[in-house]
Design a protein around this motif. Structure first.
Motif, PDB file in Angstrom:
ATOM      1  N   ILE A   1       0.840  -1.204   0.000  1.00 32.98           N
ATOM      2  CA  ILE A   1       0.000   0.000   0.000  1.00 32.98           C
ATOM      3  C   ILE A   1       0.874   1.252   0.000  1.00 32.98           C
ATOM      4  CG2 ILE A   1      -1.619   1.352   1.388  1.00 32.98           C
ATOM      5  CD1 ILE A   1      -2.717  -1.432   2.370  1.00 32.98           C
ATOM      6  N   ASN A   2       1.866   1.285   0.866  1.00 37.28           N
ATOM      7  CA  ASN A   2       2.735   2.460   0.944  1.00 37.28           C
ATOM      8  C   ASN A   2       3.558   2.649  -0.323  1.00 37.28           C
ATOM      9  OD1 ASN A   2       2.389   3.793   3.588  1.00 37.28           O
ATOM     10  ND2 ASN A   2       2.930   1.792   4.404  1.00 37.28           N
ATOM     11  N   TRP A   3       4.019   1.541  -0.894  1.00 39.21           N
ATOM     12  CA  TRP A   3       4.770   1.593  -2.154  1.00 39.21           C
ATOM     13  C   TRP A   3       3.905   2.186  -3.264  1.00 39.21           C
ATOM     14  CZ3 TRP A   3       3.320  -1.872  -6.243  1.00 39.21           C
ATOM     15  CH2 TRP A   3       4.144  -1.813  -7.376  1.00 39.21           C
ATOM     16  N   ALA A   4       2.678   1.686  -3.406  1.00 38.23           N
ATOM     17  CA  ALA A   4       1.790   2.162  -4.472  1.00 38.23           C
ATOM     18  C   ALA A   4       1.390   3.622  -4.251  1.00 38.23           C
ATOM     19  CB  ALA A   4       0.543   1.279  -4.546  1.00 38.23           C
ATOM     20  N   MET A   5       1.072   3.983  -3.012  1.00 32.56           N
ATOM     21  CA  MET A   5       0.672   5.363  -2.734  1.00 32.56           C
ATOM     22  C   MET A   5       1.831   6.330  -2.953  1.00 32.56           C
ATOM     23  SD  MET A   5      -2.576   5.633  -1.922  1.00 32.56           S
ATOM     24  CE  MET A   5      -2.937   6.954  -0.757  1.00 32.56           C
TER      25      MET A   5
ATOM     26  N   ARG B   1       3.657  10.942  -8.928  1.00 31.30           N
ATOM     27  CA  ARG B   1       3.178  11.188 -10.294  1.00 31.30           C
ATOM     28  C   ARG B   1       2.061  12.235 -10.326  1.00 31.30           C
ATOM     29  NH1 ARG B   1       4.708   6.785 -13.569  1.00 31.30           N
ATOM     30  NH2 ARG B   1       6.607   5.906 -12.644  1.00 31.30           N
ATOM     31  N   GLY B   2       1.865  12.932  -9.224  1.00 30.72           N
ATOM     32  CA  GLY B   2       0.889  14.015  -9.221  1.00 30.72           C
ATOM     33  C   GLY B   2      -0.510  13.635  -8.789  1.00 30.72           C
ATOM     34  N   PHE B   3      -0.688  12.428  -8.271  1.00 28.98           N
ATOM     35  CA  PHE B   3      -1.992  12.017  -7.760  1.00 28.98           C
ATOM     36  C   PHE B   3      -2.135  12.470  -6.305  1.00 28.98           C
ATOM     37  CE2 PHE B   3      -1.422   9.345 -11.380  1.00 28.98           C
ATOM     38  CZ  PHE B   3      -2.685   8.985 -11.820  1.00 28.98           C
ATOM     39  N   THR B   4      -3.276  12.999  -5.966  1.00 29.37           N
ATOM     40  CA  THR B   4      -3.544  13.406  -4.590  1.00 29.37           C
ATOM     41  C   THR B   4      -3.817  12.174  -3.747  1.00 29.37           C
ATOM     42  OG1 THR B   4      -4.510  15.507  -5.302  1.00 29.37           O
ATOM     43  CG2 THR B   4      -5.060  14.741  -3.083  1.00 29.37           C
ATOM     44  N   PRO B   5      -2.997  11.893  -2.712  1.00 27.61           N
ATOM     45  CA  PRO B   5      -3.243  10.714  -1.868  1.00 27.61           C
ATOM     46  C   PRO B   5      -4.492  10.916  -1.022  1.00 27.61           C
ATOM     47  CG  PRO B   5      -0.987  11.551  -1.604  1.00 27.61           C
ATOM     48  CD  PRO B   5      -1.774  12.596  -2.308  1.00 27.61           C
ATOM     49  N   MET B   6      -5.330   9.891  -0.943  1.00 29.02           N
ATOM     50  CA  MET B   6      -6.566   9.983  -0.182  1.00 29.02           C
ATOM     51  C   MET B   6      -6.885   8.649   0.467  1.00 29.02           C
ATOM     52  SD  MET B   6      -8.949  12.201  -2.841  1.00 29.02           S
ATOM     53  CE  MET B   6     -10.218  12.523  -1.628  1.00 29.02           C
ATOM     54  N   THR B   7      -7.639   8.704   1.543  1.00 32.95           N
ATOM     55  CA  THR B   7      -8.325   7.524   2.053  1.00 32.95           C
ATOM     56  C   THR B   7      -9.806   7.839   1.977  1.00 32.95           C
ATOM     57  OG1 THR B   7      -8.247   8.271   4.359  1.00 32.95           O
ATOM     58  CG2 THR B   7      -6.424   6.880   3.589  1.00 32.95           C
TER      59      THR B   7
ATOM     60  N   ALA C   1      -6.351   6.519  -3.992  1.00 34.56           N
ATOM     61  CA  ALA C   1      -6.945   6.255  -2.684  1.00 34.56           C
ATOM     62  C   ALA C   1      -6.709   4.820  -2.245  1.00 34.56           C
ATOM     63  CB  ALA C   1      -8.443   6.538  -2.717  1.00 34.56           C
ATOM     64  N   PHE C   2      -6.394   4.678  -0.966  1.00 35.66           N
ATOM     65  CA  PHE C   2      -6.397   3.368  -0.320  1.00 35.66           C
ATOM     66  C   PHE C   2      -7.787   3.148   0.262  1.00 35.66           C
ATOM     67  CE2 PHE C   2      -6.444   1.500   3.959  1.00 35.66           C
ATOM     68  CZ  PHE C   2      -6.189   0.181   3.622  1.00 35.66           C
ATOM     69  N   SER C   3      -8.319   1.950   0.074  1.00 37.44           N
ATOM     70  CA  SER C   3      -9.596   1.616   0.695  1.00 37.44           C
ATOM     71  C   SER C   3      -9.695   0.113   0.878  1.00 37.44           C
ATOM     72  CB  SER C   3     -10.773   2.089  -0.169  1.00 37.44           C
ATOM     73  OG  SER C   3     -10.950   1.227  -1.283  1.00 37.44           O
ATOM     74  N   HIS C   4     -10.640  -0.291   1.718  1.00 36.93           N
ATOM     75  CA  HIS C   4     -11.050  -1.688   1.773  1.00 36.93           C
ATOM     76  C   HIS C   4     -12.139  -1.876   0.731  1.00 36.93           C
ATOM     77  CE1 HIS C   4      -9.543  -0.975   5.970  1.00 36.93           C
ATOM     78  NE2 HIS C   4      -8.846  -2.043   5.616  1.00 36.93           N
ATOM     79  N   CYS C   5     -12.181  -3.029   0.109  1.00 38.16           N
ATOM     80  CA  CYS C   5     -13.152  -3.319  -0.938  1.00 38.16           C
ATOM     81  C   CYS C   5     -13.931  -4.577  -0.566  1.00 38.16           C
ATOM     82  CB  CYS C   5     -12.446  -3.522  -2.277  1.00 38.16           C
ATOM     83  SG  CYS C   5     -11.377  -2.136  -2.742  1.00 38.16           S
ATOM     84  N   PHE C   6     -15.212  -4.560  -0.842  1.00 36.53           N
ATOM     85  CA  PHE C   6     -16.087  -5.668  -0.459  1.00 36.53           C
ATOM     86  C   PHE C   6     -16.884  -6.119  -1.676  1.00 36.53           C
ATOM     87  CE2 PHE C   6     -15.316  -2.836   3.046  1.00 36.53           C
ATOM     88  CZ  PHE C   6     -15.030  -3.670   4.114  1.00 36.53           C
ATOM     89  N   ARG C   7     -16.769  -7.405  -2.000  1.00 37.45           N
ATOM     90  CA  ARG C   7     -17.489  -7.951  -3.149  1.00 37.45           C
ATOM     91  C   ARG C   7     -17.986  -9.350  -2.819  1.00 37.45           C
ATOM     92  NH1 ARG C   7     -13.362  -6.156  -8.115  1.00 37.45           N
ATOM     93  NH2 ARG C   7     -13.144  -3.982  -7.429  1.00 37.45           N
ATOM     94  N   GLN C   8     -19.221  -9.614  -3.203  1.00 41.36           N
ATOM     95  CA  GLN C   8     -19.769 -10.929  -2.922  1.00 41.36           C
ATOM     96  C   GLN C   8     -19.128 -12.004  -3.791  1.00 41.36           C
ATOM     97  OE1 GLN C   8     -23.968 -11.428  -2.167  1.00 41.36           O
ATOM     98  NE2 GLN C   8     -24.279  -9.214  -2.110  1.00 41.36           N
TER      99      GLN C   8
ATOM    100  N   TYR D   1      10.135  -0.577   2.414  1.00 36.29           N
ATOM    101  CA  TYR D   1       8.854  -0.499   3.108  1.00 36.29           C
ATOM    102  C   TYR D   1       8.656  -1.663   4.080  1.00 36.29           C
ATOM    103  CZ  TYR D   1       7.996   2.768  -0.703  1.00 36.29           C
ATOM    104  OH  TYR D   1       8.094   3.811  -1.597  1.00 36.29           O
ATOM    105  N   LEU D   2       9.635  -2.563   4.110  1.00 39.57           N
ATOM    106  CA  LEU D   2       9.596  -3.719   5.014  1.00 39.57           C
ATOM    107  C   LEU D   2      10.767  -3.694   5.991  1.00 39.57           C
ATOM    108  CD1 LEU D   2       8.508  -6.496   2.503  1.00 39.57           C
ATOM    109  CD2 LEU D   2       7.296  -5.917   4.603  1.00 39.57           C
ATOM    110  N   GLY D   3      11.281  -2.504   6.230  1.00 43.38           N
ATOM    111  CA  GLY D   3      12.395  -2.375   7.169  1.00 43.38           C
ATOM    112  C   GLY D   3      13.662  -3.065   6.702  1.00 43.38           C
TER     113      GLY D   3
END
Length: 463
Positions: free
Chosen positions: A204-208, A214-220, A282-289, A444-446
């Motif tokens: 998550i931290n790597w992707a954000m 690249r100019g994307f506004t980080p959001m949750t 944006a980082f988020s949790h995703c829910f799909r049946q 990102y993994l110490g």
């Protein structure tokens, strides 16, 4: 009356409840365009194999237009009658009675027509919402097997030891736990533990970090959205084919992607053209049946009901969207190439496009243990939805004085965590059961470079 657009309330509000009035968001579908390009819509529906009926839409559209025309005529007569009523003191009793009688009749007729028009509008928008977006001319026609391969990166790794699945590797490395998750929540849920939990946070931290650079506004984002927002993005919150979890006795749904709350962030807004493109990550949790997912190819982390994801979302002008779509694709390719993955980029065919997508690029990574003898699995996609979502969420930009246009929206997957873990574990496994960490993730993994088996401590769980 020549109705260019049919607009209806989507049933959700924009803005805070305190301090100011919340404005409802109008959905605007261009039914004149549908009528003018009906043959193109017929072919498009057939190519996509979706449950939409353009003939029914046109029938409702004509009925709606006729009803609006009739209602307009009645309202004109009401206005004329109201003007006459102002002169009622100068009328004879006979004229007074006639004027009052006409006014009552016009009021009744107007109410009947208003109800009829409202019902036609609701049915028209319901049927119109089923129409898929038009399709880019380069998109191949047919099912998934007809996808066009645009690029291949890397090669399949040649293993000199028996290949193990991510499930076996992760369980031995004590990275995840499906058994206890099934007790707590049910099948297709999981716990991430130890290096598994750390790897999720690292991804998550790597992707954000890359997105921000690249100019994307980080959001949750919120993990819940109103049904109107879900529908506005082209997802179906109800019905037998819905994959959306809904919260009982509310109009809230658990989101399946951050695309929904990111699009909703600008619902009902008119943006300055100079501010576009607006880029968000944006980082988020995703829910799909994920109804119907079964078999060895989707076991373990590949298809689950809840997962973490970093989503890219862009609001652009009509002239910008095709170029930005290619930029999203290139950015995703660069990210996955830096992880050392072997993958292919596909231009997905018509039957694999969701209703909002004008064109969609998928990236499929090689997963050596997927299925019986390994196969490629989707890890990312990037879609250009043109003005499909913006019309339903009423997102516009100022083209000139008094000229507002509907924006174009695009989305792309920067990192869907579970499938990234699948690809990393299976491609980087070693003969001793350890897994080499991709170099770009180590900071990102110490500094951890290898995930190694460790002596398991016996945990006694008492009920």
């Amino acid at each position: 009356m020549d109705a260019l657009f049919v607009s209806s309330w989507t049933g959700h509000r924009v803005g805070a409840r305190r301090g100011r009035t919340c404005a409802r968001v109008r959905m605007s579908i261009d039914f004149r365009r549908v009528a003018e390009r009906v043959d193109e819509y017929r072919v498009n529906i057939e190519n996509r194999k979706v449950g939409a009926d353009v003939e029914r839409v046109l029938e409702l559209y004509e009925g709606y237009r006729a009803s609006v025309t009739e209602l307009t005529a009645i309202r004109t007569k009401k206005n004329e009658n109201s003007a006459q009523m102002k002169k009622i003191k100068t009328m004879t009793q006979e004229d007074k009675d006639a004027c009052i009688k006409e006014g009552k009749a016009l009021k009744e007729q107007s109410q009947v027509l208003e109800d009829k028009t409202r019902e036609l509008e609701a049915e028209l928008n319901a049927e119109g919402s089923k129409l898929p977006n038009l399709t880019h001319p380069d998109v191949p026609v047919g099912e998934e097997a007809n996808a066009t391969v645009l690029r291949v990166v890397g090669e399949q790794r040649d293993f000199d030891f028996p290949i193990r699945s991510h499930l076996d590797l992760g369980l031995d490395l004590d990275m995840f736990d499906f058994e206890n998750a099934a007790i707590v929540t049910g099948q297709k849920f999981y716990y991430l533990r130890n290096a598994g939990a750390l790897l999720e946070l690292a991804l998550i931290n790597w992707a954000m970090s890359i997105a921000a650079s690249r100019g994307f506004t980080p959001m949750t984002t919120p993990d819940l959205a109103r049904e109107g927002m879900v529908q506005g993005c082209g997802f179906q919150p109800r019905g037998p084919e819905s994959q959306v979890y809904r919260v009982d006795e509310t109009d809230l749904c658990l989101v399946g992607t951050a695309e929904i709350p990111l699009a909703g962030y600008y619902a009902g807004k008119i943006l300055d053209k100079e501010a576009l493109p607006i880029k968000m990550a944006a980082f988020s949790h995703c829910f799909r049946q994920e109804v119907g997912g079964a078999g060895s190819a989707v076991r373990g982390l590949y298809r689950v009901h809840q997962f973490s994801k970093v989503e890219l979302f862009v609001i652009a002008t009509e002239d910008q969207s095709d170029e930005i779509h290619q930029e999203l694709r290139a950015m995703e390719e660069e990210m996955f190439e830096s992880l050392g993955l072997h993958f292919k980029t596909l231009d997905m065919p018509t039957e694999d496009l969701g209703n909002p997508a004008y064109r969609k690029f998928d990236i499929e990574a090689w997963m050596p243990a997927r299925g019986e003898s390994g196969s490629y699995g989707e890890i990312s996609s990037a879609s250009n939805c043109t003005d499909y979502q913006a019309r339903r969420l009423n997102i516009r930009y100022r083209e000139g004085k008094g000229d507002n246009k509907f924006a174009h929206t695009l989305n792309g997957t920067a990192c869907a965590v579970p499938r990234m873990i699948v690809a990393i574990l299976e491609n980087n496994q070693q003969e001793d059961g350890s897994v080499v960490v991709p170099e770009v993730l180590r900071p990102y993994l110490g500094g951890m470079d290898v995930i190694r088996p460790s002596p398991k401590k016996k945990e006694v769980l008492k009920s």
